[in-house]
Design a protein around this motif. Structure first.
Motif, PDB file in Angstrom:
ATOM      1  N   ALA A 152       0.811  -1.031   0.325  1.00 16.27           N
ATOM      2  CA  ALA A 152       0.063  -0.047  -0.348  1.00 16.27           C
ATOM      3  C   ALA A 152       0.927   1.258   0.003  1.00 16.27           C
ATOM      4  O   ALA A 152       1.733   1.293   0.023  1.00 16.27           O
ATOM      5  CB  ALA A 152      -1.111   0.077   1.174  1.00 16.27           C
ATOM      6  N   THR A 153      -0.074   2.262  -0.457  1.00 17.60           N
ATOM      7  CA  THR A 153       1.004   3.842  -0.146  1.00 17.60           C
ATOM      8  C   THR A 153       0.199   4.542   0.335  1.00 17.60           C
ATOM      9  O   THR A 153      -0.650   4.945   0.021  1.00 17.60           O
ATOM     10  CB  THR A 153       0.916   4.327  -1.689  1.00 17.60           C
ATOM     11  OG1 THR A 153       1.442   3.318  -2.737  1.00 17.60           O
ATOM     12  CG2 THR A 153       1.193   5.918  -1.412  1.00 17.60           C
ATOM     13  N   GLU A 154       0.710   5.055   1.827  1.00 19.32           N
ATOM     14  CA  GLU A 154       0.192   6.105   2.461  1.00 19.32           C
ATOM     15  C   GLU A 154       1.017   7.358   2.162  1.00 19.32           C
ATOM     16  O   GLU A 154       1.925   7.736   2.280  1.00 19.32           O
ATOM     17  CB  GLU A 154       0.070   5.355   3.920  1.00 19.32           C
ATOM     18  CG  GLU A 154      -1.051   6.702   5.130  1.00 19.32           C
ATOM     19  CD  GLU A 154      -1.847   6.516   4.678  1.00 19.32           C
ATOM     20  OE1 GLU A 154      -2.419   7.233   5.221  1.00 19.32           O
ATOM     21  OE2 GLU A 154      -2.499   5.342   4.886  1.00 19.32           O
ATOM     22  N   THR A 155      -0.460   8.671   1.936  1.00 20.35           N
ATOM     23  CA  THR A 155      -0.174  10.143   1.632  1.00 20.35           C
ATOM     24  C   THR A 155      -0.408  11.026   2.858  1.00 20.35           C
ATOM     25  O   THR A 155      -1.335  10.836   3.661  1.00 20.35           O
ATOM     26  CB  THR A 155      -0.229  10.874   0.527  1.00 20.35           C
ATOM     27  OG1 THR A 155      -0.544  10.406  -1.083  1.00 20.35           O
ATOM     28  CG2 THR A 155       0.007  12.155   0.538  1.00 20.35           C
ATOM     29  N   ILE A 156       0.716  11.197   4.313  1.00 21.76           N
ATOM     30  CA  ILE A 156       1.042  12.249   4.739  1.00 21.76           C
ATOM     31  C   ILE A 156       0.913  13.265   5.527  1.00 21.76           C
ATOM     32  O   ILE A 156       1.973  14.072   3.840  1.00 21.76           O
ATOM     33  CB  ILE A 156       1.533  11.179   5.522  1.00 21.76           C
ATOM     34  CG1 ILE A 156       1.651  10.097   6.019  1.00 21.76           C
ATOM     35  CG2 ILE A 156       1.791  11.651   7.250  1.00 21.76           C
ATOM     36  CD1 ILE A 156       2.361   8.979   6.783  1.00 21.76           C
ATOM     37  N   ASN A 157       0.424  14.600   5.381  1.00 23.13           N
ATOM     38  CA  ASN A 157       0.710  15.589   5.628  1.00 23.13           C
ATOM     39  C   ASN A 157       1.378  16.452   7.304  1.00 23.13           C
ATOM     40  O   ASN A 157       0.497  15.279   8.093  1.00 23.13           O
ATOM     41  CB  ASN A 157      -0.843  16.633   5.483  1.00 23.13           C
ATOM     42  CG  ASN A 157      -1.242  16.735   3.842  1.00 23.13           C
ATOM     43  OD1 ASN A 157      -0.530  16.005   3.426  1.00 23.13           O
ATOM     44  ND2 ASN A 157      -2.148  16.024   3.630  1.00 23.13           N
ATOM     45  N   PHE A 158       1.860  17.339   7.469  1.00 25.00           N
ATOM     46  CA  PHE A 158       2.143  17.295   8.516  1.00 25.00           C
ATOM     47  C   PHE A 158       2.478  18.975   8.286  1.00 25.00           C
ATOM     48  O   PHE A 158       3.231  19.437   7.619  1.00 25.00           O
ATOM     49  CB  PHE A 158       3.361  16.425   8.475  1.00 25.00           C
ATOM     50  CG  PHE A 158       5.110  17.182   7.352  1.00 25.00           C
ATOM     51  CD1 PHE A 158       5.461  18.307   8.106  1.00 25.00           C
ATOM     52  CD2 PHE A 158       5.377  16.281   6.486  1.00 25.00           C
ATOM     53  CE1 PHE A 158       6.669  18.671   6.918  1.00 25.00           C
ATOM     54  CE2 PHE A 158       6.062  17.264   5.823  1.00 25.00           C
ATOM     55  CZ  PHE A 158       6.953  18.110   5.778  1.00 25.00           C
TER      56      PHE A 158
ATOM     57  N   THR B 235       9.681   2.556  -0.321  1.00 23.79           N
ATOM     58  CA  THR B 235       9.633   3.938  -1.154  1.00 23.79           C
ATOM     59  C   THR B 235       9.392   5.178  -0.465  1.00 23.79           C
ATOM     60  O   THR B 235       7.635   5.676  -0.221  1.00 23.79           O
ATOM     61  CB  THR B 235       8.749   3.354  -2.551  1.00 23.79           C
ATOM     62  OG1 THR B 235       9.983   2.564  -3.436  1.00 23.79           O
ATOM     63  CG2 THR B 235      10.211   4.545  -3.589  1.00 23.79           C
ATOM     64  N   TYR B 236      10.056   6.273  -0.427  1.00 22.84           N
ATOM     65  CA  TYR B 236       9.378   7.437   0.213  1.00 22.84           C
ATOM     66  C   TYR B 236       9.487   8.264  -0.988  1.00 22.84           C
ATOM     67  O   TYR B 236      10.423   8.889  -1.422  1.00 22.84           O
ATOM     68  CB  TYR B 236      10.822   8.398   1.116  1.00 22.84           C
ATOM     69  CG  TYR B 236      10.608   9.039   1.631  1.00 22.84           C
ATOM     70  CD1 TYR B 236       9.867  10.278   2.763  1.00 22.84           C
ATOM     71  CD2 TYR B 236      11.667  10.603   1.056  1.00 22.84           C
ATOM     72  CE1 TYR B 236       9.180  11.432   3.051  1.00 22.84           C
ATOM     73  CE2 TYR B 236      11.079  11.595   1.786  1.00 22.84           C
ATOM     74  CZ  TYR B 236      10.418  12.616   2.505  1.00 22.84           C
ATOM     75  OH  TYR B 236      10.933  13.334   2.822  1.00 22.84           O
ATOM     76  N   THR B 237       8.974   9.526  -1.172  1.00 26.19           N
ATOM     77  CA  THR B 237       8.651  10.430  -2.202  1.00 26.19           C
ATOM     78  C   THR B 237       7.951  11.860  -1.352  1.00 26.19           C
ATOM     79  O   THR B 237       6.404  11.821  -0.942  1.00 26.19           O
ATOM     80  CB  THR B 237       7.846  10.045  -2.882  1.00 26.19           C
ATOM     81  OG1 THR B 237       8.016   8.363  -3.589  1.00 26.19           O
ATOM     82  CG2 THR B 237       7.454  10.584  -3.926  1.00 26.19           C
ATOM     83  N   PRO B 238       8.824  12.405  -1.632  1.00 19.97           N
ATOM     84  CA  PRO B 238       8.235  13.919  -1.407  1.00 19.97           C
ATOM     85  C   PRO B 238       7.816  14.916  -2.012  1.00 19.97           C
ATOM     86  O   PRO B 238       7.805  14.278  -3.151  1.00 19.97           O
ATOM     87  CB  PRO B 238      10.092  14.937  -0.116  1.00 19.97           C
ATOM     88  CG  PRO B 238      10.527  13.735  -1.666  1.00 19.97           C
ATOM     89  CD  PRO B 238      10.164  12.189  -2.023  1.00 19.97           C
TER      90      PRO B 238
ATOM     91  N   SER C 175       4.215  17.541   2.682  1.00 20.95           N
ATOM     92  CA  SER C 175       3.334  16.275   2.789  1.00 20.95           C
ATOM     93  C   SER C 175       4.367  15.473   2.344  1.00 20.95           C
ATOM     94  O   SER C 175       5.141  15.974   1.414  1.00 20.95           O
ATOM     95  CB  SER C 175       1.499  16.214   2.026  1.00 20.95           C
ATOM     96  OG  SER C 175       2.384  16.611   0.538  1.00 20.95           O
ATOM     97  N   PHE C 176       4.554  14.416   2.163  1.00 22.53           N
ATOM     98  CA  PHE C 176       4.878  13.381   1.364  1.00 22.53           C
ATOM     99  C   PHE C 176       4.534  11.214   1.373  1.00 22.53           C
ATOM    100  O   PHE C 176       3.487  11.592   1.923  1.00 22.53           O
ATOM    101  CB  PHE C 176       6.303  12.828   2.324  1.00 22.53           C
ATOM    102  CG  PHE C 176       6.235  12.943   3.593  1.00 22.53           C
ATOM    103  CD1 PHE C 176       5.857  10.988   3.667  1.00 22.53           C
ATOM    104  CD2 PHE C 176       6.144  13.083   4.511  1.00 22.53           C
ATOM    105  CE1 PHE C 176       5.914  10.588   5.302  1.00 22.53           C
ATOM    106  CE2 PHE C 176       5.963  12.596   6.129  1.00 22.53           C
ATOM    107  CZ  PHE C 176       5.728  11.157   6.011  1.00 22.53           C
ATOM    108  N   SER C 177       4.332  10.740   0.697  1.00 26.83           N
ATOM    109  CA  SER C 177       4.615   9.434   0.559  1.00 26.83           C
ATOM    110  C   SER C 177       5.195   8.113   0.343  1.00 26.83           C
ATOM    111  O   SER C 177       6.583   8.788   0.040  1.00 26.83           O
ATOM    112  CB  SER C 177       3.171   9.608  -0.818  1.00 26.83           C
ATOM    113  OG  SER C 177       4.255   9.174  -1.759  1.00 26.83           O
ATOM    114  N   VAL C 178       4.772   7.425   1.427  1.00 25.75           N
ATOM    115  CA  VAL C 178       5.392   6.206   1.573  1.00 25.75           C
ATOM    116  C   VAL C 178       4.688   4.711   1.270  1.00 25.75           C
ATOM    117  O   VAL C 178       3.429   4.528   0.836  1.00 25.75           O
ATOM    118  CB  VAL C 178       5.510   6.019   3.017  1.00 25.75           C
ATOM    119  CG1 VAL C 178       6.485   4.716   3.278  1.00 25.75           C
ATOM    120  CG2 VAL C 178       5.901   7.156   3.445  1.00 25.75           C
ATOM    121  N   ARG C 179       5.687   4.148   0.547  1.00 28.20           N
ATOM    122  CA  ARG C 179       5.050   2.914  -0.516  1.00 28.20           C
ATOM    123  C   ARG C 179       5.959   1.664   0.105  1.00 28.20           C
ATOM    124  O   ARG C 179       7.036   2.087   0.321  1.00 28.20           O
ATOM    125  CB  ARG C 179       5.150   2.225  -2.013  1.00 28.20           C
ATOM    126  CG  ARG C 179       4.924   1.577  -2.386  1.00 28.20           C
ATOM    127  CD  ARG C 179       4.529   1.137  -3.886  1.00 28.20           C
ATOM    128  NE  ARG C 179       6.048   1.428  -4.451  1.00 28.20           N
ATOM    129  CZ  ARG C 179       6.337   0.947  -4.815  1.00 28.20           C
ATOM    130  NH1 ARG C 179       5.736  -0.987  -4.489  1.00 28.20           N
ATOM    131  NH2 ARG C 179       7.548   0.385  -5.842  1.00 28.20           N
TER     132      ARG C 179
END
Length: 799
Positions: A302-308, A600-603, A630-634
């Motif tokens: 899965a891939t999660e998009t996170i805001n901070f 996989t980290y994607t800024p 924000s960034f996403s992590v798969r």
């Protein structure tokens, strides 16, 4: 002493020989030749000559008289020291330490030790060097009989007087010489600032201009600041001197929002003379660091998009995402807490360094991070010598004389682990600790150390002591066998099993470990003192024991239980955090638990980064802090990926809120006659008293131990240190264990009985005109976050 041989036997004689007295050698009388006065920022010559016709060795020192005056330092006279009368060789005893304990209120302020910034956890970044001392020490040098040497010494930009000192010896003859020399020139400057300043504050910077020669009738003074942290609205001033003397000019300053070190350069010109001076000051946020954690899980594939959202004032913000293949322990959050913890007892000196010994096993460190961790460990080892008692044990506070058994165990454990990691130890530190432990272990009889210690604590203390002796390679099997026959709580039993394992008695260790129950039965209770225990700390100790006794299956279960416990906690005490990182480090260093991190980290608006080429149990990635992001992590692994987004910062002045949780804190300000005083606007030079009343309301029904009161003051106020100035407001205050007076705050440590109110006071002076922020005041239990109280901050003015 005089030696000779009589009838082939060496005889050493002291004092009277027959009817004569052995005279010491002649006193050396070196001579110093200097100028009548020195000029700042110039190289000066000092000529040293021998006048007794003997070759001699000597050292030369040039020291600020102000520094020497603080301790009434006298130029060393070795002749008097080495040829003085010897005291009678009789041991004497007294009961003073038993008597003075009952008079703590009267004597604590005289005998307590403190005043430096020891234990200040916020060591990140540069610090201002406000008071560069004039201390120049040269030598040793050799000089032939009747000879002389000339030495060149460069003085900094300094106003005052220095003492030039020579200490000499030669063939059992000793001597010294000293000369005081003023440091001045026709035009000189002395700028002054508070100890610290904060964002948004405004003040006037006073500069004293000295014209010591009739040729200087006027001067033009200019001020610049090179760090762009402070705005100077008017940077030029003029002054005149009808006769030699001094004048005071002021420069209005406005502090910006950035933090750092502000560096001011002052210059004055007049009468053909020029003088310059520099002064630094820390621009700091007076509030405490805060950390926020948001937790996420990412399923396999899965891939999660996170805001901070970063928060805090500029220069204090930080943000990281932490990834792990097991429930996350928020490593970065707890490590930051350890490193920034403001108090400096022996337990809190050891805990941050202990954690950093094993940090590299949990997370990949950069070269700079590794160097900082090693420097912190070395610093902690050196600081431990300040807590050492005469019997080799550790006191709880620097300079203490009462041994703290658990702290001694903890300190020796750290010292042994540091030695194993290759760190050099201070001379005799380990040997003295081991000697105390041997004696304490042999004489242990389940004795009550004080009214508040329980059987649970005493037996755990003895098992930990025996563990440290076994770790040091000096197991006390007799004491271990005696303790083995006692009714032991689970934590003590597992620690004793680890001691047997280290001693090579693996069968006994496995038997003890198999008898133990991993249900620690603490019901979430924390110890506020003595062993500072909790279910998390005990579980971490249990994990370490499981690894030492080769119970790998048990260790695999415990590490997941421990991670889940820590993951649910928003706060860990210093000892909890240290033991968790220690045990996790040992576990991960040998056989990593959980799934490896494959992600996989994607800024946002950036290139993807594959993570997975590391053996570290936790992977950290820095996040930008300039604005919300924000960034996403798969998750590319086979198991659940656990994420923690940890943001940190210091709140802007005025954003903190008051709270009262199982504790009440009342702060009042009074004049020297005891009348209430409004401190929102004071005249410069006003002396007043801050009064703090701390109450244990009895809501928890327990005795509060190891309480810490942070008494913070505004930048433009100065703390009157009663212990240095012998000044008192004439009112008594409650007893305390330790008091630490710093530049802009006082830390007071004490215990508080159920329903009791303690009162503490500090005397203050409104000194520097300006507008300043008075931070909120805080009182808390050092080992329980559920006991705390704080007040709101506010702006104050000094006119």
């Amino acid at each position: 002493p005089y030696e000779q041989t009589i009838n082939d036997r060496p005889i050493r004689l002291y004092g009277v020989v027959g009817v004569g007295v052995i005279e010491p050698e002649t006193r050396l009388e070196p001579q110093i030749a200097t100028a009548d006065e020195y000029a700042p920022e110039e190289t000066v010559s000092v000529r040293v000559s021998e006048t007794n016709g003997k070759a001699m060795n000597y050292t030369l020192a040039v020291v600020d008289e102000g520094l020497l005056g603080l301790t009434r330092f006298q130029t060393p006279d070795l002749w008097d020291r080495f040829f003085s009368k010897e005291a009678l060789g009789v041991r004497t005893y007294d009961m003073f330490r038993y008597v003075i304990g009952n008079m703590g209120n009267s004597f604590d302020r005289v005998l307590a030790i403190g005043g430096d910034a020891e234990g200040d956890g916020d060591d990140d970044g540069e610090r201002a060097n406000r008071f560069e001392p004039v201390v120049r020490h040269l030598g040793p040098f050799a000089l032939r009989a009747g000879g002389s040497n000339t030495h060149e010494v460069t003085l900094p930009n300094y106003v005052g007087a220095v003492r030039v000192m020579v200490v000499a010896e030669g063939d059992r003859a000793y001597g010294s010489a000293a000369e005081e020399v003023p440091v001045r020139k026709p035009l000189m400057l002395l700028p002054t600032l508070p100890r610290v300043i904060g964002p948004g504050e405004s003040l006037d910077m006073p500069v004293n201009v000295f014209a010591l020669d009739g040729s200087v009738n006027s001067a033009q003074v200019s001020l610049t600041e090179s760090s762009n942290l402070v705005t100077i609205s008017e940077n030029r001033r003029s002054c005149s001197f009808p006769e030699p003397g001094d004048d005071l000019v002021r420069f209005p300053l406005q502090v910006g929002q950035e933090l750092g070190v502000a560096r001011f350069q002052v210059a004055a010109e007049g009468g053909g003379e020029r003088a310059t001076a520099e002064i630094e000051i820390d621009v700091r946020n007076p509030n405490s660091q805060q950390l926020r954690v948001a937790r996420y899980t990412v399923a396999p594939g899965a891939t999660e998009t996170i805001n901070f959202e970063p928060f805090g004032s500029p220069g204090t913000r930080s943000a990281k995402v932490e990834m792990a293949g097991m429930p996350n322990i928020n490593l970065d959050r707890h490590l930051r807490y350890l490193l920034r913890y403001p108090y400096g007892c022996v337990e809190q000196t050891v805990s941050p360094a202990f954690a950093q010994l094993h940090l590299h096993k949990l997370v990949e460190l950069t070269g700079d991070q590794q160097q900082r961790a090693q420097a912190n460990v070395r610093s902690a080892l050196n600081r431990l010598t300040r807590f050492a008692c005469s019997n080799g044990a550790m006191a709880y506070w620097p300079g203490g004389s009462r041994a703290q058994p658990w702290a001694t165990n903890y300190a020796l454990h750290f010292v042994l682990e540091a030695e194993k990691a290759g760190f050099a130890l201070p001379i005799n530190l380990k040997e003295n600790l081991v000697a105390f432990q041997r004696n304490a272990a042999a004489n242990w009889r389940n004795t009550v150390y004080d009214y508040y210690t329980s059987d649970y604590q005493r037996r755990l203390d003895q098992s930990y002591r025996l563990y440290t002796l076994a770790l040091a390679g000096e197991p006390d099997l007799g004491a271990m066998n005696r303790l083995r026959g006692a009714a032991l709580n689970p934590t003590a039993r597992f620690r004793l099993a680890a001691a047997y394992s280290l001693s090579g008695r693996q069968a006994v260790a496995e038997e003890l470990f198999g008898q133990g129950n991993t249900n620690l039965n603490r019901d979430g209770r924390r110890e506020l003192a003595y062993t500072f225990g909790s279910d998390v700390r005990d579980m971490a100790m249990l994990l370490e024991a499981a690894l030492l006794t080769d119970n790998q299956d048990q260790a695999n279960q415990l590490v997941l239980r421990l991670a889940n416990q820590v993951n649910r906690r928003s706060w860990l005490s210093t000892q909890e955090a240290a033991f968790v990182i220690l045990a996790m480090g040992k576990m991960m260093g040998d056989s990593p638990a959980g799934q490896p991190v494959l992600a996989t980290y994607t800024p946002a608006n950036g290139a993807a980064i594959d993570i997975g080429n590391t053996d570290a149990a936790f992977v950290q990635v820095e996040l930008p802090t300039e604005r919300d992001g924000s960034f996403s992590v798969r998750n590319r692994g086979q198991g659940t990926l656990y994420l923690s987004v940890i943001t940190g910062g210091i709140a802007e002045p005025g954003q903190e809120t008051a709270n009262s949780e199982n504790l009440r804190l009342d702060v009042n300000y009074r004049d020297l006659n005891g009348q209430p005083l409004d401190v929102s606007r004071l005249r410069a030079g006003t002396d007043f008293v801050a009064e703090y009343k701390v109450t244990n309301p009895g809501t928890l029904g327990i005795y509060y131990r190891q309480m810490a009161l942070r008494q913070a003051v505004a930048s433009g106020w100065e703390i009157v240190n009663d212990r240095l100035d012998a000044v008192s407001d004439g009112q008594s205050e409650s007893g305390y264990a330790y008091k630490d007076v710093r530049d802009d705050r006082v830390f007071t440590f004490f215990d508080l009985a159920n329903g009791q109110t303690a009162t503490y006071r500090i005397r203050l002076t409104a000194t520097y005109p300006g507008r300043y922020y008075l931070p909120g005041q805080v009182c808390e239990a050092m080992y329980d976050e559920e006991i705390s109280a704080s007040t709101e901050g506010k702006w104050v003015v000094v006119e």
